[in-house]
Write a protein that holds these residues in place. Structure first.
Motif, PDB file in Angstrom:
ATOM      1  N   GLN A 196       0.821  -1.204   0.000  1.00 35.95           N
ATOM      2  CA  GLN A 196       0.000   0.000   0.000  1.00 35.95           C
ATOM      3  C   GLN A 196       0.857   1.256   0.000  1.00 35.95           C
ATOM      4  OE1 GLN A 196      -2.955  -0.170   3.202  1.00 35.95           O
ATOM      5  NE2 GLN A 196      -4.464  -0.802   1.698  1.00 35.95           N
ATOM      6  N   VAL A 197       0.417   2.237  -0.769  1.00 35.78           N
ATOM      7  CA  VAL A 197       1.024   3.563  -0.783  1.00 35.78           C
ATOM      8  C   VAL A 197      -0.062   4.558  -0.388  1.00 35.78           C
ATOM      9  CG1 VAL A 197       2.147   5.326  -2.181  1.00 35.78           C
ATOM     10  CG2 VAL A 197       2.632   2.903  -2.618  1.00 35.78           C
ATOM     11  N   ASP A 198       0.149   5.261   0.701  1.00 39.27           N
ATOM     12  CA  ASP A 198      -0.818   6.255   1.168  1.00 39.27           C
ATOM     13  C   ASP A 198      -0.445   7.609   0.583  1.00 39.27           C
ATOM     14  OD1 ASP A 198      -2.523   7.958   2.484  1.00 39.27           O
ATOM     15  OD2 ASP A 198      -2.202   7.087   4.464  1.00 39.27           O
ATOM     16  N   PHE A 199      -1.317   8.155  -0.248  1.00 36.87           N
ATOM     17  CA  PHE A 199      -1.037   9.436  -0.897  1.00 36.87           C
ATOM     18  C   PHE A 199      -1.378  10.622   0.000  1.00 36.87           C
ATOM     19  CE2 PHE A 199      -1.819   6.701  -4.708  1.00 36.87           C
ATOM     20  CZ  PHE A 199      -0.539   6.771  -5.223  1.00 36.87           C
ATOM     21  N   GLY A 200      -1.930  10.357   1.196  1.00 30.36           N
ATOM     22  CA  GLY A 200      -2.286  11.453   2.090  1.00 30.36           C
ATOM     23  C   GLY A 200      -3.410  12.307   1.530  1.00 30.36           C
ATOM     24  N   GLN A 201      -4.300  11.674   0.743  1.00 28.61           N
ATOM     25  CA  GLN A 201      -5.405  12.392   0.126  1.00 28.61           C
ATOM     26  C   GLN A 201      -6.718  11.678   0.417  1.00 28.61           C
ATOM     27  OE1 GLN A 201      -4.438  12.438  -4.058  1.00 28.61           O
ATOM     28  NE2 GLN A 201      -3.034  14.162  -3.877  1.00 28.61           N
ATOM     29  N   TYR A 206     -13.738   8.958   0.580  1.00 26.67           N
ATOM     30  CA  TYR A 206     -12.982   7.744   0.897  1.00 26.67           C
ATOM     31  C   TYR A 206     -11.491   8.056   0.748  1.00 26.67           C
ATOM     32  CZ  TYR A 206     -12.938   7.179  -4.221  1.00 26.67           C
ATOM     33  OH  TYR A 206     -12.795   7.383  -5.578  1.00 26.67           O
ATOM     34  N   PRO A 207     -10.641   7.386   1.535  1.00 22.10           N
ATOM     35  CA  PRO A 207      -9.198   7.664   1.469  1.00 22.10           C
ATOM     36  C   PRO A 207      -8.608   7.169   0.152  1.00 22.10           C
ATOM     37  CG  PRO A 207      -9.627   5.793   2.903  1.00 22.10           C
ATOM     38  CD  PRO A 207     -10.965   6.365   2.544  1.00 22.10           C
ATOM     39  N   LEU A 208      -7.603   7.862  -0.320  1.00 21.36           N
ATOM     40  CA  LEU A 208      -6.965   7.505  -1.587  1.00 21.36           C
ATOM     41  C   LEU A 208      -5.656   6.773  -1.317  1.00 21.36           C
ATOM     42  CD1 LEU A 208      -7.650  10.670  -3.747  1.00 21.36           C
ATOM     43  CD2 LEU A 208      -8.763   8.446  -3.849  1.00 21.36           C
ATOM     44  N   LEU A 209      -5.670   5.503  -1.630  1.00 22.41           N
ATOM     45  CA  LEU A 209      -4.512   4.648  -1.458  1.00 22.41           C
ATOM     46  C   LEU A 209      -4.236   3.916  -2.763  1.00 22.41           C
ATOM     47  CD1 LEU A 209      -5.573   2.905   1.893  1.00 22.41           C
ATOM     48  CD2 LEU A 209      -3.989   4.815   1.679  1.00 22.41           C
ATOM     49  N   LEU A 210      -2.986   3.603  -2.997  1.00 19.06           N
ATOM     50  CA  LEU A 210      -2.623   2.664  -4.040  1.00 19.06           C
ATOM     51  C   LEU A 210      -2.352   1.335  -3.344  1.00 19.06           C
ATOM     52  CD1 LEU A 210      -1.712   1.720  -6.851  1.00 19.06           C
ATOM     53  CD2 LEU A 210       0.549   2.661  -6.344  1.00 19.06           C
ATOM     54  N   SER A 211      -3.175   0.340  -3.623  1.00 24.37           N
ATOM     55  CA  SER A 211      -3.016  -0.982  -3.024  1.00 24.37           C
ATOM     56  C   SER A 211      -2.838  -2.001  -4.138  1.00 24.37           C
ATOM     57  CB  SER A 211      -4.251  -1.363  -2.198  1.00 24.37           C
ATOM     58  OG  SER A 211      -4.518  -0.407  -1.208  1.00 24.37           O
ATOM     59  N   TYR A 212      -1.903  -2.901  -3.966  1.00 29.57           N
ATOM     60  CA  TYR A 212      -1.730  -3.934  -4.997  1.00 29.57           C
ATOM     61  C   TYR A 212      -1.072  -5.166  -4.404  1.00 29.57           C
ATOM     62  CZ  TYR A 212       3.125  -2.292  -5.161  1.00 29.57           C
ATOM     63  OH  TYR A 212       4.414  -1.944  -4.823  1.00 29.57           O
ATOM     64  N   MET A 213      -1.502  -6.304  -4.908  1.00 25.35           N
ATOM     65  CA  MET A 213      -0.883  -7.576  -4.556  1.00 25.35           C
ATOM     66  C   MET A 213       0.301  -7.801  -5.486  1.00 25.35           C
ATOM     67  SD  MET A 213      -4.132 -10.124  -4.006  1.00 25.35           S
ATOM     68  CE  MET A 213      -3.041 -11.477  -3.498  1.00 25.35           C
ATOM     69  N   PRO A 214       1.484  -8.026  -4.965  1.00 26.48           N
ATOM     70  CA  PRO A 214       2.629  -8.304  -5.840  1.00 26.48           C
ATOM     71  C   PRO A 214       2.394  -9.541  -6.719  1.00 26.48           C
ATOM     72  CG  PRO A 214       3.365  -7.838  -3.596  1.00 26.48           C
ATOM     73  CD  PRO A 214       1.876  -7.967  -3.548  1.00 26.48           C
ATOM     74  N   ARG A 215       1.621 -10.487  -6.205  1.00 30.20           N
ATOM     75  CA  ARG A 215       1.385 -11.739  -6.915  1.00 30.20           C
ATOM     76  C   ARG A 215      -0.100 -12.110  -6.741  1.00 30.20           C
ATOM     77  NH1 ARG A 215       4.578 -15.930  -8.820  1.00 30.20           N
ATOM     78  NH2 ARG A 215       3.768 -18.046  -8.539  1.00 30.20           N
ATOM     79  N   PRO A 216      -0.975 -11.687  -7.675  1.00 29.42           N
ATOM     80  CA  PRO A 216      -2.416 -11.847  -7.470  1.00 29.42           C
ATOM     81  C   PRO A 216      -2.946 -13.249  -7.794  1.00 29.42           C
ATOM     82  CG  PRO A 216      -2.033 -10.724  -9.527  1.00 29.42           C
ATOM     83  CD  PRO A 216      -0.667 -10.922  -8.891  1.00 29.42           C
ATOM     84  N   ILE A 217      -2.230 -14.275  -7.389  1.00 30.56           N
ATOM     85  CA  ILE A 217      -2.699 -15.652  -7.490  1.00 30.56           C
ATOM     86  C   ILE A 217      -2.302 -16.382  -6.211  1.00 30.56           C
ATOM     87  CG2 ILE A 217      -2.579 -15.745 -10.017  1.00 30.56           C
ATOM     88  CD1 ILE A 217      -0.004 -17.445  -9.685  1.00 30.56           C
ATOM     89  N   TYR A 218      -3.000 -17.477  -5.962  1.00 28.19           N
ATOM     90  CA  TYR A 218      -2.698 -18.346  -4.836  1.00 28.19           C
ATOM     91  C   TYR A 218      -3.151 -19.742  -5.255  1.00 28.19           C
ATOM     92  CZ  TYR A 218      -2.569 -20.099  -0.006  1.00 28.19           C
ATOM     93  OH  TYR A 218      -2.299 -20.810   1.131  1.00 28.19           O
ATOM     94  N   HIS A 219      -2.998 -20.714  -4.397  1.00 28.24           N
ATOM     95  CA  HIS A 219      -3.415 -22.075  -4.702  1.00 28.24           C
ATOM     96  C   HIS A 219      -4.885 -22.095  -5.129  1.00 28.24           C
ATOM     97  CE1 HIS A 219      -3.918 -26.416  -4.355  1.00 28.24           C
ATOM     98  NE2 HIS A 219      -4.895 -26.234  -3.489  1.00 28.24           N
ATOM     99  N   ARG A 220      -5.135 -22.444  -6.396  1.00 28.95           N
ATOM    100  CA  ARG A 220      -6.482 -22.532  -6.963  1.00 28.95           C
ATOM    101  C   ARG A 220      -7.287 -21.239  -6.800  1.00 28.95           C
ATOM    102  NH1 ARG A 220      -8.142 -27.244  -8.798  1.00 28.95           N
ATOM    103  NH2 ARG A 220      -6.753 -29.042  -8.500  1.00 28.95           N
ATOM    104  N   THR A 221      -6.589 -20.125  -6.756  1.00 29.46           N
ATOM    105  CA  THR A 221      -7.240 -18.835  -6.510  1.00 29.46           C
ATOM    106  C   THR A 221      -6.619 -17.756  -7.383  1.00 29.46           C
ATOM    107  OG1 THR A 221      -7.608 -19.480  -4.199  1.00 29.46           O
ATOM    108  CG2 THR A 221      -7.873 -17.151  -4.741  1.00 29.46           C
ATOM    109  N   VAL A 222      -7.484 -16.938  -7.962  1.00 29.93           N
ATOM    110  CA  VAL A 222      -7.067 -15.793  -8.767  1.00 29.93           C
ATOM    111  C   VAL A 222      -7.744 -14.550  -8.194  1.00 29.93           C
ATOM    112  CG1 VAL A 222      -7.386 -14.689 -11.014  1.00 29.93           C
ATOM    113  CG2 VAL A 222      -6.591 -17.056 -10.901  1.00 29.93           C
TER     114      VAL A 222
END
Length: 416
Positions: A192-197, A284-300
């Motif tokens: 997560q990156v908090d833009f303070g906005q 609502y708060p403005l954040l940049l959120s991202y999963m480095p690897r958006p997969i898991y066991h049998r999950t997308v």
């Protein structure tokens, strides 16, 4: 649709279970049903969603979004845009400016021989149409239901819902937003990156028609976007997204509406006319959120469960749509290669990694570009001010430079 409202004692087996039925999840479910019909290969699909669409639904709330031209092309291929087109307001021109500085430029649809650059839709109204389509489709819709727990098995994911229903799925798709319960259950990392906005959103009336113009105005607190909306009155109706310092946003949420309109007019100027009235204000708060690897066991993970963007360029849903389009393409290819001797396992590592590879470049470049735009256009440091003003001026002076910018904004660079 198969509706489930009472507790099922037997384990229900499906091919794909989608947790989260907002824009991304509902669209994916309908896309999978269309794919099954096209291939004449039955797919058992379950969609789990906590709320029917209304103004309180976090995915189908009072907000409006801009759907890019390339995204509309993809929604048309899925057979969905013809059902939604009557809800859209075309964006024919975009005016981009830097408040207090000389930088400004325009993007015009007719310059690219198009009728529009994108369409603005209201999420609540879109949600009602999508759920009507779900109601009419052969999709098991569990609503209102919440995910209580998920357990990873070697050959499946086992879901338990809040009413005790148990679902066994080959492939689990998490489309349940930035606070994904699926991601939390598997303890998957989220950067997560908090833009303070804080984003302040509202629908605003103006004293003159918007003529299908959208505006993006950069201020020292962040971007201020005004998007055209449908209106039955003589004036204009627009959707406002205003990035602000949190304390400033709190103040503007609480002051009387006339005072708010005056503050908005001062910050935006008069290009859209005079702002005459404002509806309910939300934030609502403005954040940049991202999963480095958006997969898991049998999950997308797709959409906001995989990444949530700052609204500076209106790319959030468009990026999420590209997630699900890529997943549909991977599943389609796997099903087309299926044989009697080798049936497809939709939850296999091969499918998950094919999806991951297909999304890597687009995700990374979009996330990087958004962060660059936010940091470059949300301050008054003179080197950045000079650079962005010159950049906007160059776009006006040399129209061919607009082409790559427009292709990215319209989603064509990503979709190819």
């Amino acid at each position: 649709m198969t509706a489930h409202t009472e507790q099922d004692t037997d384990l229900i087996n499906v091919d794909v279970a989608i947790v989260g039925g907002a824009m991304a999840g509902a669209t994916l479910a309908l896309g999978l049903k269309g794919l099954a019909d096209f291939l004449k290969r039955p797919l058992k699909i379950a969609l789990i969603e906590a709320h029917r669409p209304n103004s309180e639904h976090p995915g189908f709330d009072a907000r409006s979004i801009a759907i890019a031209h390339g995204s509309i092309f993809e929604l048309t291929k899925l057979g969905l845009w013809p059902k939604l087109a009557h809800l859209g307001t075309p964006i024919e021109n975009i005016h981009i400016s830097d408040r207090g500085h000389m930088g400004m430029t325009e993007l015009n649809a007719d310059s690219f021989h198009l009728n529009y650059l994108g369409q603005v839709v209201e999420l609540e109204r879109v949600g009602q149409v999508l759920f009507k389509l779900l109601d009419d489709a052969d999709i098991s819709l569990y609503c209102p239901n919440k995910l209580a727990s998920v357990e990873a098995k070697v050959d499946a994911q086992l879901l338990t819902l809040d009413d005790g229903t148990r679902i066994r799925t080959s492939l689990l798709v998490a489309a349940d937003g930035v606070n994904s319960k699926v991601r939390e259950a598997f303890k998957q990392p989220l950067e997560q990156v908090d833009f303070g906005q804080t984003a302040l959103i509202a629908n605003v009336e103006t004293d003159k028609p918007h003529d299908n113009w959208a505006f993006e105005r950069f201020t020292n607190t962040g971007p201020l976007a005004v998007l055209p909306m449908s209106s039955n009155q003589g004036g204009g109706r627009v959707s406002l997204v205003w990035a602000l310092d949190p304390d400033q946003a709190k103040l503007l949420l609480s002051i009387p509406k006339p005072d708010f309109l005056r503050a908005l007019q001062t910050a935006f100027g008069s290009r859209a006319g005079q702002f005459t009235s404002v509806g309910e204000r939300y934030s609502y708060p403005l954040l940049l959120s991202y999963m480095p690897r958006p997969i898991y066991h049998r999950t997308v993970f797709i959409g906001n469960a995989a990444q949530t963007l700052h609204p500076i360029a209106g790319q959030g849903f468009n990026l999420g749509l590209r997630d699900l389009v890529s997943l549909l393409e991977v599943i389609k290819q796997a099903l087309q290669d299926e044989t009697q001797d080798k049936p497809v396992d939709l939850g296999s590592a091969q499918i998950a990694h094919a999806y991951l590879q297909s999304r890597e470049q687009d995700r990374n470049s979009t996330i990087t570009n958004i962060e660059f735009l936010v940091r470059g256009f949300s301050n008054d440091h003179w080197p950045l001010v000079a650079g962005r003003s010159l950049g906007l001026r160059l776009l006006s002076w040399f129209p061919p430079l607009k082409t790559p910018v427009a292709r990215t904004a319209m989603g064509w660079k990503q979709f190819g």
